[in-house]
Design an enzyme around this catalytic site. Structure first.
Site, PDB file in Angstrom:
ATOM      1  N   HIS A   1     -10.417  -2.078  -8.559  1.00 46.63           N
ATOM      2  CA  HIS A   1     -11.515  -2.841  -7.958  1.00 46.63           C
ATOM      3  C   HIS A   1     -12.853  -2.537  -8.641  1.00 46.63           C
ATOM      4  O   HIS A   1     -12.967  -1.589  -9.409  1.00 46.63           O
ATOM      5  CB  HIS A   1     -11.623  -2.530  -6.453  1.00 46.63           C
ATOM      6  CG  HIS A   1     -10.352  -2.766  -5.711  1.00 46.63           C
ATOM      7  ND1 HIS A   1      -9.989  -2.053  -4.588  1.00 46.63           N
ATOM      8  CD2 HIS A   1      -9.334  -3.636  -5.932  1.00 46.63           C
ATOM      9  CE1 HIS A   1      -8.816  -2.468  -4.151  1.00 46.63           C
ATOM     10  NE2 HIS A   1      -8.400  -3.427  -4.948  1.00 46.63           N
TER      11      HIS A   1
ATOM     12  N   HIS B   1       1.914  -2.776   3.571  1.00 45.78           N
ATOM     13  CA  HIS B   1       1.563  -3.243   2.225  1.00 45.78           C
ATOM     14  C   HIS B   1       2.728  -4.060   1.701  1.00 45.78           C
ATOM     15  O   HIS B   1       3.882  -3.637   1.788  1.00 45.78           O
ATOM     16  CB  HIS B   1       1.277  -2.066   1.296  1.00 45.78           C
ATOM     17  CG  HIS B   1       0.722  -2.496  -0.026  1.00 45.78           C
ATOM     18  ND1 HIS B   1       1.530  -2.927  -1.061  1.00 45.78           N
ATOM     19  CD2 HIS B   1      -0.563  -2.594  -0.483  1.00 45.78           C
ATOM     20  CE1 HIS B   1       0.771  -3.250  -2.102  1.00 45.78           C
ATOM     21  NE2 HIS B   1      -0.492  -3.060  -1.783  1.00 45.78           N
TER      22      HIS B   1
END
Length: 414
Positions: A106, A169
């Site tokens: 990110h 997830h």
């Protein structure tokens, strides 16, 4: 029957005829805790299969606490002060502690974001930095070829403490545990290699046993021993509902077990039509975010069924790479084939979406332009009731129906 689900920041009503016997799938009620901080302190005082943290660390040791970045809902501002209290009991000085926000792949964070995540007191007391995938130390190679490249301040620390929240997830099974290291503070090459395992059997939400992604993540411990973890599970308001601390595997599994007791919903069999909302903003701000709810809901719809997804997606696709993969490949088969041939972070989400589209049609109720929805191989709608009626008309009067109001948190499983 009348229902209403969250769409962006509002609730949208719709109805399903009683002949379909619709069933609503909701998480169970979370037990109340005295306070978020009290729950974290309880876990720290009762670690699983390790001594207390204050008995592990020693004064003068360089200590790194890995925390989640701004893209994750982990309440670091609750967890970090409690961890520092525990370190203080061992005589550890603030200048020997560094908080590392695991960025994975990110973007870097602003100082204001770091301050908000750590809380003002912690931010003012200890060094708080982002990880850097370009500043890593190579520590070895996992069995499947994943390079263990770790952000240097973490690799060089005397003691490593991992924090984070546990949620489902879509290919690692659950977040939390050693995932704070891989991909949290790893190199891009390592992350890409690890994530390639998502297309192998066993890599799906709620699964740990035989999950190649999770096994790869946890093998990293052989090259970088972790001393202690603090993982929390959150309620629907993103408040701490449960905390587990101690051993990197056993404490993580306790948090996963708690999560399952609240959010894993047993179903008898998949339905013909599944109507799912992400739970609204910010989980439906773009298709990249909404994909998680689609992936969870796929377990509730039968082969050849229809999934009606309520997701505003005001920001469109939400990722340049994700959007490019949708634009560059015409069909779900094309995207699945391409991810096998040349894995790319961001593109992996388009392939995950494509795998769902191989199972069922997706009717997307959205603010996105029709052309963007159609290019992503979904049918666009701008009114939820219209989409529901169209799905039921196609599947027939005997069609079975599930309604999932909080798709981002609910995991239906047979």
């Amino acid at each position: 029957m009348e229902f209403k689900v969250k769409y962006f920041k509002d609730y949208v009503p719709f109805h399903v005829d009683d002949c379909h016997h619709p069933i609503e799938l909701n998480p169970k009620e979370c037990p109340k805790v005295e306070s978020e901080a009290a729950e974290v302190r309880r876990a720290l005082a009762n670690p699983i299969d390790t001594p207390r943290l204050c008995e592990i660390v020693k004064p003068g040791e360089k200590i790194v606490i890995v925390a989640s970045d701004v893209t994750r809902p982990s309440p670091s501002w609750v967890i970090l002060p409690c961890v520092l209290e525990e370190l203080g009991k061992a005589g550890v000085k603030d200048e020997d502690v560094t908080v590392v926000f695991g960025l994975g792949s990110h973007r870097s964070q602003t100082e204001e974001e770091k301050k908000r995540l750590a809380g003002e007191e912690v931010y003012s007391r200890v060094k708080c930095i982002d990880s850097d995938p370009d500043n890593c130390e190579h520590m070895g190679t996992c069995k499947n070829g994943t390079s263990v490249d770790i952000f240097k301040p973490v690799a060089e620390a005397d003691r490593i403490i991992l924090t984070g929240n546990v949620e489902y997830h879509y290919f690692a099974g659950y977040s939390g545990g050693m995932k704070a290291i891989m991909p949290g503070v790893s190199s891009r090459e390592a992350i890409q290699s690890n994530h390639k395992n998502m297309i192998r059997p066993g890599a799906y939400a709620g699964n740990l046993e035989g999950n190649p992604v999770r096994e790869d993540i946890e093998e990293v411990y052989d090259f970088l021993p972790v001393d202690f973890i603090v993982n929390v599970a959150l309620d629907d308001h993103k408040q701490v509902a449960f905390a587990a601390a101690g051993d990197r595997i056993l404490a993580h599994r306790e948090a996963c077990k708690f999560l399952d007791s609240i959010y894993k919903i047993k179903i008898d069999k998949p339905a013909d039509v599944v109507i799912v909302s992400t739970g609204g903003y910010p989980k439906d701000i773009n298709l990249y975010q909404a994909q998680k709810s689609i992936d969870n809901a796929k377990h509730a719809v039968r082969e050849g069924g229809i999934m009606v997804v309520a997701a505003s997606c005001k920001e469109g696709y939400g990722s340049d790479v994700f959007g490019r993969w949708i634009q560059d490949y015409d069909t779900p088969d094309d995207r699945i084939k391409a991810i096998h041939e040349h894995f790319e972070l961001g593109g992996h989400k388009s392939a995950a979406l494509a795998l769902v589209q191989k199972k069922c049609d997706i009717y997307l109720v959205t603010d996105m332009e029709d052309s963007l929805v159609t290019k992503a191989n979904m049918t666009p709608f701008h009114d939820l009731q219209t989409a529901v009626d169209a799905a039921l008309d196609k599947m027939g009067k005997d069609a079975s129906v599930y309604v999932i109001p909080i798709g981002g948190s609910t995991l239906p499983m047979e």
